[in-house]
Scaffold this motif. Structure first.
Motif, PDB file in Angstrom:
ATOM      1  N   UNK A 178       0.854  -1.191   0.000  1.00 34.05           N
ATOM      2  CA  UNK A 178       0.000   0.000   0.000  1.00 34.05           C
ATOM      3  C   UNK A 178       0.884   1.233   0.000  1.00 34.05           C
ATOM      4  N   UNK A 179       0.789   2.018  -1.061  1.00 30.26           N
ATOM      5  CA  UNK A 179       1.679   3.160  -1.240  1.00 30.26           C
ATOM      6  C   UNK A 179       0.890   4.460  -1.050  1.00 30.26           C
ATOM      7  N   UNK A 180       1.224   5.166  -0.001  1.00 34.86           N
ATOM      8  CA  UNK A 180       0.491   6.371   0.338  1.00 34.86           C
ATOM      9  C   UNK A 180       1.416   7.384   0.968  1.00 34.86           C
ATOM     10  N   UNK A 696     -11.831   6.219  -5.364  1.00 30.18           N
ATOM     11  CA  UNK A 696     -10.873   5.110  -5.431  1.00 30.18           C
ATOM     12  C   UNK A 696     -11.640   3.876  -5.860  1.00 30.18           C
ATOM     13  N   UNK A 697     -11.044   3.072  -6.730  1.00 32.28           N
ATOM     14  CA  UNK A 697     -11.756   1.903  -7.249  1.00 32.28           C
ATOM     15  C   UNK A 697     -10.869   0.657  -7.250  1.00 32.28           C
ATOM     16  N   UNK A 709      -2.354   4.627  -3.464  1.00 29.43           N
ATOM     17  CA  UNK A 709      -3.473   5.328  -2.835  1.00 29.43           C
ATOM     18  C   UNK A 709      -3.555   6.736  -3.434  1.00 29.43           C
ATOM     19  N   UNK A 710      -3.996   6.775  -4.700  1.00 31.16           N
ATOM     20  CA  UNK A 710      -3.973   8.029  -5.453  1.00 31.16           C
ATOM     21  C   UNK A 710      -4.999   9.040  -4.955  1.00 31.16           C
ATOM     22  N   UNK A 711      -5.977   8.602  -4.164  1.00 31.71           N
ATOM     23  CA  UNK A 711      -6.986   9.539  -3.664  1.00 31.71           C
ATOM     24  C   UNK A 711      -6.475  10.360  -2.496  1.00 31.71           C
ATOM     25  N   UNK A 724     -13.750  14.606  -7.636  1.00 28.72           N
ATOM     26  CA  UNK A 724     -12.841  13.575  -8.141  1.00 28.72           C
ATOM     27  C   UNK A 724     -13.583  12.382  -8.722  1.00 28.72           C
ATOM     28  N   UNK A 725     -14.894  12.388  -8.629  1.00 31.80           N
ATOM     29  CA  UNK A 725     -15.734  11.328  -9.193  1.00 31.80           C
ATOM     30  C   UNK A 725     -17.125  11.911  -9.384  1.00 31.80           C
TER      31      UNK A 725
END
Length: 849
Positions: A178-180, A696-697, A709-711, A724-725
């Motif tokens: 998990x990259x955040x 996030x999807x 974790x782009x959000x 963002x959506x």
């Protein structure tokens, strides 16, 4: 290698210069004895030590019930409403009551530590394990968790916050990275843990399976030592998730205190040798053990200084099927249910006229999710049974379309033990030579092998023997489990199939085993023999075949051995989906009012597997649309904890989210449908309009196992609000109840000591019955790039026509941001306070600053 002394990261309570009973006890033990106490003795127990008066400690899975020490079967225990129904009440008293009730269940079964609450976030609606977790919002999650922990620990049972941290999906869960950002980690994903520590003093936590920014959770020096133990001055214990520990030295120095399960694992002799080499200091081992001894002391597992024998478990706890427990579980489930739509006040249902109740989930109501959250309840109330009790002959009940891809274990009413005649089956265990180890009756049709057995040797095969029900004709037979299945009768072998492990998760055989079924023509009352020969998996070779997994020989994953869930499948033919839909249309047309129950199953909402779509399984959407086209009024009950798509929303009159409501679920739903109880819940997760239409999807890591974790900090409703959506179908916080509300003036009051802003708002119940309202307070900072966030909420029950002044205090932890450049918190003082019934229904705004 950095060495940490026993004082590193400890609160004053654990420091040597304090009251140090733990330190004095440690002086009585040699290194080998100390190390032996830091790995589990069995799947769910820790070893004791008579020298220091330490009793063996018992752990149990616990998010929706305290299962006990057996993974499948065991004594019946209370099955609670799932986590989204608890947090969906938006009521601290409910969460605290649940914690207290779970502690009572723990005392009844002599359990010291309950492995819950799950406080990971609903980052993407595809997450398979979201049903165990509270919400997409860190503040609602943290507040629910703190109340739960208070209720549990006030009664002497330890809670265990899990899973530390950024553990929001199940795909390749043992290897995903998990990259955040540090900002997202601090402001969002660690906040629920911080709140449960600060506000409730949680006694233990569980380190997750995943990596965080390239470092596996069990070795996270930054998270475990720097933040949790040092910055938060927390004195509790961090245990591994089961089989999650991957390396010896790095985990011991990285802040992990206890390896589970046992007796095998990467510590033991390896940790003893690492201390002797100087790679791990003995002071570090002492810190881990001091924390364990404090946990034991808090839960009654450590003999007091007086030397008196002690038993910390209370007696006289309510039985899981007692009237007291039934009332609690029924009330709590109904409080968390969410009424999304109610045109023409079709709910509560009219007290007159015919009704049609339709759908598989009506007659087989899904009470819980899959995986380690499953328990063995004394009963499950179905919606069909409960609503029939309420309205009697006015109700027509029909099954619906199929909702599963995989078969389910045989119903005990269809199979009996050919030896005793009891409902259930005969199970015979064989060793490698084919000799019988044991033969015994099982009440159900499912068992575990190699996990909690009491055999002197490991079985290599099991034989299920069962007499089928009085049904002549086609019968589907088979099994669930890894290995080679052989189906026989007295006439010989009927069929055979090999079912291998398909993925990279050693828990697959336990939590998501493969299945096989085949149709056979058999006479009524036939006796069948279904044999499973196990196929042990060489996990070392399997995982070594993918170097990107980067596993050392120390990894606990490689010591899992052969274990799994296995079950007999025996089913009769059922009518086709088309026949079911046609019958439902006819019944709906005749009744006028139709209640269609749809939902998910433990195939969809489960540990170790994520969803691929939010669409309802099978032809359930078609069932709803065709019923709505023929009925005068259509009510849809969604028996699922997490968002589903609703292509029929405009065609129906009412939608009720029932969650996974536990053993009293049918009664709770019937109470809500008939108006005996109000569905006071509010959504804890936003419902997107379509697959992919969320901030996030993706839950699938890339080739290097990275999941970005782009959000950032704009999780869930924060991301929708930021654009963002596409706007969601239903916003986080939405819920109608059976009242209607007018909001009057809102006033900003002086802040409370240590807290944030305080707002008071007048609300008037303009409906026809007493109702509960939840006033939600959001903060939108003025600083660019800062998302809106829930900062406070309060509920109030108001009589019809009455006005109440509701005071909502904000949590100061939501009025700060993490400054990565300065590695410090900075205040957010300016912005706007939003008073709302969810961000889709804003009622007032107040400037701040």
């Amino acid at each position: 290698m950095t060495e940490r002394s026993v004082t590193a990261g400890l609160s004053e309570e654990l420091r040597p210069e304090g009251l140090r009973r733990q330190e004095r006890l440690l002086e009585q033990l040699g290194l080998e004895d100390k190390v032996a106490l830091l790995t589990g003795e069995t799947a769910f127990t820790l070893p004791g030590n008579d020298t220091i008066g330490l009793a063996p400690l018992a752990f149990s899975d616990g998010p929706t019930g305290v299962r006990g020490l057996k993974f499948i079967g065991g004594d019946p225990v209370a099955l609670f409403p799932n986590a989204t129904l608890i947090s969906g009440s938006w009521d601290d008293d409910i969460a605290e009551e649940v914690g207290r009730m779970l502690s009572e269940e723990a005392h009844r079964q002599k359990i010291h530590v309950v492995l819950g609450p799950t406080i990971n976030l609903h980052r993407t609606p595809l997450g398979g394990r979201l049903f165990e977790a509270y919400s997409e919002d860190p503040y609602l999650t943290g507040r629910s968790a703190a109340a739960y922990v208070r209720g549990m620990q006030a009664n002497g049972t330890a809670a265990c916050l899990k899973h530390l941290v950024a553990n929001e999906s199940e795909t390749l869960r043992n290897f995903v990275d998990s990259r955040l950002s540090e900002t997202a980690l601090r402001e969002v994903y660690l906040l629920p843990f911080e709140m449960a520590v600060d506000d409730a003093g949680a006694w233990s936590m569980m380190a997750a399976y995943n990596d965080i920014n390239g470092v596996t959770a069990t070795e996270q020096d930054h998270v475990q030592n720097d933040i949790v133990k040092s910055e938060w001055a927390w004195d509790g214990l961090i245990m591994s998730d089961w089989f999650a520990t991957k390396r010896t030295v790095e985990s011991a120095n990285g802040g992990l205190d206890l390896v589970m399960p046992g007796p095998e694992g990467p510590w033991g002799e390896r940790l003893f040798a690492a201390v002797r080499r100087g790679d791990v200091s003995e002071a570090t081992v002492d810190e881990h053990l001091a924390r364990l001894l404090l946990l034991a002391e808090r839960t009654g597992g450590l003999r007091p200084a007086s030397g008196e024998e002690t038993n910390g478990f209370k007696t006289g706890m309510p039985a899981p099927d007692s009237p007291e427990r039934k009332e609690q579980l029924r009330r709590i489930a109904s409080r968390g249910m969410v009424l999304l739509k109610n045109e023409g006040d079709v709910l509560p249902l009219s007290e007159e006229g015919p009704l049609a109740l339709l759908g598989r989930h009506a007659i087989a109501t899904q009470a819980m999710g899959g995986g380690s959250a499953q328990v063995n309840p004394p009963y499950v109330s179905t919606i069909a049974e409960a609503l029939t009790d309420r309205v009697g002959e006015r109700l027509t009940v029909l099954d619906g379309v199929g909702v599963r891809k995989r078969p389910v274990p045989a119903l005990t009413g269809f199979v009996t033990d050919p030896v005793t005649g009891e409902q259930g089956m005969r199970v015979t265990y064989l060793n490698a030579e084919g000799a019988e180890i044991a033969s015994r009756h099982e009440d159900g049709a499912a068992i575990t092998v190699g996990w909690d057995d009491d055999f002197s040797e490991m079985p290599t095969a099991v034989i299920f023997a069962a007499r089928l029900g009085n049904h002549a004709g086609a019968v589907w037979l088979g099994g669930i489990g890894v290995g080679t299945w052989t189906i026989s009768t007295d006439a010989g072998v009927l069929g055979q199939r090999n079912l291998p492990i398909t993925g990279f998760d050693p828990a697959e055989a336990m939590l998501r085993p493969p299945s096989y079924t085949e149709a056979f023509e058999l006479p009524a009352g036939a006796v069948v023999s279904v044999r499973l020969d196990f196929a042990p998996v060489d996990w070392a070779a399997k995982l070594a075949g993918n170097p990107a997994l980067n596993l050392s020989e120390e990894s606990h994953l490689l010591t899992t051995g052969s274990f799994g869930s296995v079950a007999l499948v025996a089913q009769q033919d059922a009518r086709t989906d088309e026949e079911a839909i046609a019958a439902a249309e006819e019944a709906a047309c005749a009744a006028g009012t139709a209640v269609v129950v749809v939902g998910l199953t433990e195939e969809d909402e489960t540990e170790m597997s994520d969803k691929q779509t939010l669409a309802l399984p099978g032809r359930q959407d078609e069932l709803v649309l065709r019923v709505a086209a023929t009925a005068t009024r259509t009510v849809v009950v969604v028996n699922a904890a997490t968002p589903v798509l609703m292509p029929w929303l405009d065609d129906v009159d009412a939608v009720l989210i029932a969650g996974l409501p536990g053993q009293e679920g049918g009664n709770a739903v019937a109470d809500v449908l008939t108006g005996a109880e109000e569905p006071t819940g509010r959504l804890v997760t936003s419902y997107p309009t379509a697959d992919g239409a969320s901030p996030a999807w993706n839950v699938t890591p890339g080739p290097d196992f990275g999941l970005e974790y782009t959000d950032g900090t704009a999780i869930g409703y924060r991301g929708y609000h930021a654009g963002n959506a596409p706007a969601p179908l239903f916003w986080f916080g939405h819920g109608l109840g059976y009242g209607s509300w007018e909001y009057g003036s809102a006033r900003l009051l002086p802040p409370e000591a240590g807290g944030g802003a305080v707002v008071e708002v007048d609300i008037t119940n303009t409906g026809t019955r007493a109702s509960r309202e939840t006033v939600q307070l959001y903060f939108l900072p003025a600083e660019e790039g800062q998302p809106v966030r829930l900062a406070g909420y309060a509920g109030s029950r108001v009589e019809t026509g009455e006005t109440a002044a509701v005071r909502v205090g904000c949590d100061g932890r939501l009025f700060r941001r993490w400054d990565e450049a300065e590695n410090a918190w900075k205040p957010l003082n300016d912005g706007e306070l939003i008073i709302a019934r969810g961000l889709g229904d804003v009622r007032a705004r107040l400037p701040l600053g």
